[in-house]
Write a protein that holds these residues in place. Sequence first.
Motif, PDB file in Angstrom:
ATOM      1  N   ARG A  73       4.230   4.721   6.327  1.00 44.27           N
ATOM      2  CA  ARG A  73       5.584   4.550   6.871  1.00 44.27           C
ATOM      3  C   ARG A  73       5.548   4.230   8.363  1.00 44.27           C
ATOM      4  NH1 ARG A  73       6.932   8.864   3.123  1.00 44.27           N
ATOM      5  NH2 ARG A  73       8.193   7.929   1.471  1.00 44.27           N
ATOM      6  N   MET A  74       4.635   4.846   9.081  1.00 47.14           N
ATOM      7  CA  MET A  74       4.485   4.556  10.511  1.00 47.14           C
ATOM      8  C   MET A  74       4.174   3.073  10.710  1.00 47.14           C
ATOM      9  SD  MET A  74       4.251   5.382  13.750  1.00 47.14           S
ATOM     10  CE  MET A  74       4.129   7.157  13.821  1.00 47.14           C
ATOM     11  N   ALA A  75       3.235   2.550   9.939  1.00 47.32           N
ATOM     12  CA  ALA A  75       2.862   1.139  10.061  1.00 47.32           C
ATOM     13  C   ALA A  75       4.038   0.228   9.723  1.00 47.32           C
ATOM     14  CB  ALA A  75       1.664   0.832   9.163  1.00 47.32           C
ATOM     15  N   PHE A  76       4.764   0.557   8.668  1.00 40.76           N
ATOM     16  CA  PHE A  76       5.902  -0.286   8.278  1.00 40.76           C
ATOM     17  C   PHE A  76       7.019  -0.231   9.319  1.00 40.76           C
ATOM     18  CE2 PHE A  76       3.854  -0.267   4.133  1.00 40.76           C
ATOM     19  CZ  PHE A  76       4.075  -1.572   3.721  1.00 40.76           C
ATOM     20  N   ARG A  77       7.271   0.956   9.892  1.00 44.41           N
ATOM     21  CA  ARG A  77       8.294   1.057  10.940  1.00 44.41           C
ATOM     22  C   ARG A  77       7.904   0.216  12.159  1.00 44.41           C
ATOM     23  NH1 ARG A  77       7.545   6.312  10.413  1.00 44.41           N
ATOM     24  NH2 ARG A  77       8.738   7.453   8.971  1.00 44.41           N
ATOM     25  N   LEU A  78       6.648   0.285  12.551  1.00 42.76           N
ATOM     26  CA  LEU A  78       6.178  -0.537  13.666  1.00 42.76           C
ATOM     27  C   LEU A  78       6.349  -2.024  13.356  1.00 42.76           C
ATOM     28  CD1 LEU A  78       2.938   1.412  14.629  1.00 42.76           C
ATOM     29  CD2 LEU A  78       4.950   1.070  16.095  1.00 42.76           C
ATOM     30  N   ALA A  79       6.026  -2.404  12.146  1.00 43.01           N
ATOM     31  CA  ALA A  79       6.133  -3.809  11.743  1.00 43.01           C
ATOM     32  C   ALA A  79       7.578  -4.297  11.789  1.00 43.01           C
ATOM     33  CB  ALA A  79       5.553  -4.000  10.345  1.00 43.01           C
ATOM     34  N   GLN A  80       8.517  -3.422  11.472  1.00 43.05           N
ATOM     35  CA  GLN A  80       9.922  -3.828  11.504  1.00 43.05           C
ATOM     36  C   GLN A  80      10.349  -4.280  12.899  1.00 43.05           C
ATOM     37  OE1 GLN A  80      11.692  -0.269   9.685  1.00 43.05           O
ATOM     38  NE2 GLN A  80      12.488  -1.622   8.066  1.00 43.05           N
ATOM     39  N   GLY A  81       9.731  -3.723  13.933  1.00 44.48           N
ATOM     40  CA  GLY A  81      10.066  -4.103  15.296  1.00 44.48           C
ATOM     41  C   GLY A  81       9.208  -5.233  15.837  1.00 44.48           C
ATOM     42  N   ARG A  82       8.341  -5.776  15.006  1.00 45.51           N
ATOM     43  CA  ARG A  82       7.449  -6.845  15.436  1.00 45.51           C
ATOM     44  C   ARG A  82       7.649  -8.055  14.522  1.00 45.51           C
ATOM     45  NH1 ARG A  82       3.352  -5.120  18.944  1.00 45.51           N
ATOM     46  NH2 ARG A  82       1.787  -6.398  17.923  1.00 45.51           N
ATOM     47  N   ARG A  83       6.602  -8.520  13.889  1.00 48.02           N
ATOM     48  CA  ARG A  83       6.721  -9.719  13.032  1.00 48.02           C
ATOM     49  C   ARG A  83       6.899  -9.426  11.549  1.00 48.02           C
ATOM     50  NH1 ARG A  83       2.667 -14.292  15.370  1.00 48.02           N
ATOM     51  NH2 ARG A  83       3.465 -14.281  17.471  1.00 48.02           N
ATOM     52  N   LYS A  84       7.148  -8.176  11.232  1.00 48.58           N
ATOM     53  CA  LYS A  84       7.465  -7.794   9.851  1.00 48.58           C
ATOM     54  C   LYS A  84       6.327  -8.095   8.880  1.00 48.58           C
ATOM     55  CE  LYS A  84      12.423  -8.191  10.648  1.00 48.58           C
ATOM     56  NZ  LYS A  84      12.364  -7.105  11.549  1.00 48.58           N
ATOM     57  N   LYS A  85       5.131  -7.672   9.268  1.00 45.84           N
ATOM     58  CA  LYS A  85       3.938  -7.926   8.446  1.00 45.84           C
ATOM     59  C   LYS A  85       3.011  -6.715   8.540  1.00 45.84           C
ATOM     60  CE  LYS A  85       0.702 -10.603   6.549  1.00 45.84           C
ATOM     61  NZ  LYS A  85       0.760 -11.172   5.253  1.00 45.84           N
ATOM     62  N   VAL A  86       2.572  -6.217   7.376  1.00 46.97           N
ATOM     63  CA  VAL A  86       1.566  -5.155   7.307  1.00 46.97           C
ATOM     64  C   VAL A  86       0.410  -5.664   6.463  1.00 46.97           C
ATOM     65  CG1 VAL A  86       1.014  -2.853   6.385  1.00 46.97           C
ATOM     66  CG2 VAL A  86       3.166  -3.219   7.595  1.00 46.97           C
ATOM     67  N   THR A  87      -0.793  -5.497   6.980  1.00 43.99           N
ATOM     68  CA  THR A  87      -1.998  -5.762   6.204  1.00 43.99           C
ATOM     69  C   THR A  87      -2.692  -4.433   5.990  1.00 43.99           C
ATOM     70  OG1 THR A  87      -2.257  -7.963   7.150  1.00 43.99           O
ATOM     71  CG2 THR A  87      -4.207  -6.974   6.135  1.00 43.99           C
ATOM     72  N   SER A  88      -2.790  -4.017   4.757  1.00 44.93           N
ATOM     73  CA  SER A  88      -3.465  -2.768   4.414  1.00 44.93           C
ATOM     74  C   SER A  88      -4.942  -3.080   4.192  1.00 44.93           C
ATOM     75  CB  SER A  88      -2.850  -2.171   3.144  1.00 44.93           C
ATOM     76  OG  SER A  88      -3.528  -0.990   2.781  1.00 44.93           O
ATOM     77  N   VAL A  89      -5.784  -2.430   4.960  1.00 47.09           N
ATOM     78  CA  VAL A  89      -7.226  -2.684   4.908  1.00 47.09           C
ATOM     79  C   VAL A  89      -7.896  -1.506   4.220  1.00 47.09           C
ATOM     80  CG1 VAL A  89      -9.294  -3.159   6.274  1.00 47.09           C
ATOM     81  CG2 VAL A  89      -7.070  -4.028   7.022  1.00 47.09           C
ATOM     82  N   ASP A  90      -8.650  -1.800   3.161  1.00 48.22           N
ATOM     83  CA  ASP A  90      -9.270  -0.724   2.397  1.00 48.22           C
ATOM     84  C   ASP A  90     -10.587  -1.174   1.786  1.00 48.22           C
ATOM     85  OD1 ASP A  90      -8.793  -2.090  -0.082  1.00 48.22           O
ATOM     86  OD2 ASP A  90      -6.780  -1.264  -0.154  1.00 48.22           O
ATOM     87  N   LYS A  91     -11.127  -0.344   0.948  1.00 45.86           N
ATOM     88  CA  LYS A  91     -12.359  -0.670   0.221  1.00 45.86           C
ATOM     89  C   LYS A  91     -12.114  -0.354  -1.260  1.00 45.86           C
ATOM     90  CE  LYS A  91     -17.166  -0.690   1.252  1.00 45.86           C
ATOM     91  NZ  LYS A  91     -17.810  -1.125   2.455  1.00 45.86           N
ATOM     92  N   SER A  92     -10.988  -0.852  -1.764  1.00 48.76           N
ATOM     93  CA  SER A  92     -10.568  -0.519  -3.130  1.00 48.76           C
ATOM     94  C   SER A  92     -11.448  -1.142  -4.201  1.00 48.76           C
ATOM     95  CB  SER A  92      -9.111  -0.921  -3.356  1.00 48.76           C
ATOM     96  OG  SER A  92      -8.969  -2.309  -3.216  1.00 48.76           O
ATOM     97  N   ASN A  93     -12.321  -2.054  -3.812  1.00 44.04           N
ATOM     98  CA  ASN A  93     -13.223  -2.645  -4.803  1.00 44.04           C
ATOM     99  C   ASN A  93     -14.320  -1.667  -5.215  1.00 44.04           C
ATOM    100  OD1 ASN A  93     -14.304  -2.872  -2.174  1.00 44.04           O
ATOM    101  ND2 ASN A  93     -15.587  -4.601  -2.765  1.00 44.04           N
ATOM    102  N   VAL A  94     -14.561  -0.628  -4.411  1.00 40.44           N
ATOM    103  CA  VAL A  94     -15.638   0.309  -4.745  1.00 40.44           C
ATOM    104  C   VAL A  94     -15.269   1.782  -4.619  1.00 40.44           C
ATOM    105  CG1 VAL A  94     -17.523  -1.292  -4.250  1.00 40.44           C
ATOM    106  CG2 VAL A  94     -16.632   0.158  -2.424  1.00 40.44           C
TER     107      VAL A  94
END
Length: 151
Positions: A73-94
């Motif tokens: 939610r923190m990331a999404f709130r920040l994005a709302q005041g910027r360019r409205k984009k969130v990239t979630s970075v993870d290692k979900s393949n493993v």
Amino acid sequence: MYANLRPVRAYAALLDSSPLKNQLVEGTDMIIVRELTGGIYYGMPRGISGEGAEMRAVNTMTYTRAEIERVSRMAFRLAQGRRKKVTSVDKSNVLENSQLWRRVVVDIAREFPDVALDHMLVDNCAMQLILKSAAVRHSSDREHVRRHPER
């Protein structure tokens, strides 16, 4: 305290101070959001045991849904005041841990229909930030939900 905010911005006056080529750094403006109170820093079991060839170390990465939700939610709130984009970075393949992160971030994204969400594997993200930074720069102002404190 639960969210570590790491702004990344290239200032024209400091471009020559970067070890990277100016054209790779110029225009960079994003915020990396990291979870700080869970995960591998605080997971149990942990420690070093054994002797000689049998010596081993263990760290356990564990997150609750609530921990993931609040930092997302923190990331999404920040994005709302910027360019409205969130990239979630993870290692979900493993990692199952990352698979849970991805599911929860997708759920939280529904609360922010004005913000676009995409996903990127952590190794690819590191490569993209350096090799294709022009592309990243054009879609800069991304708020990254990054949850791998071991990196």
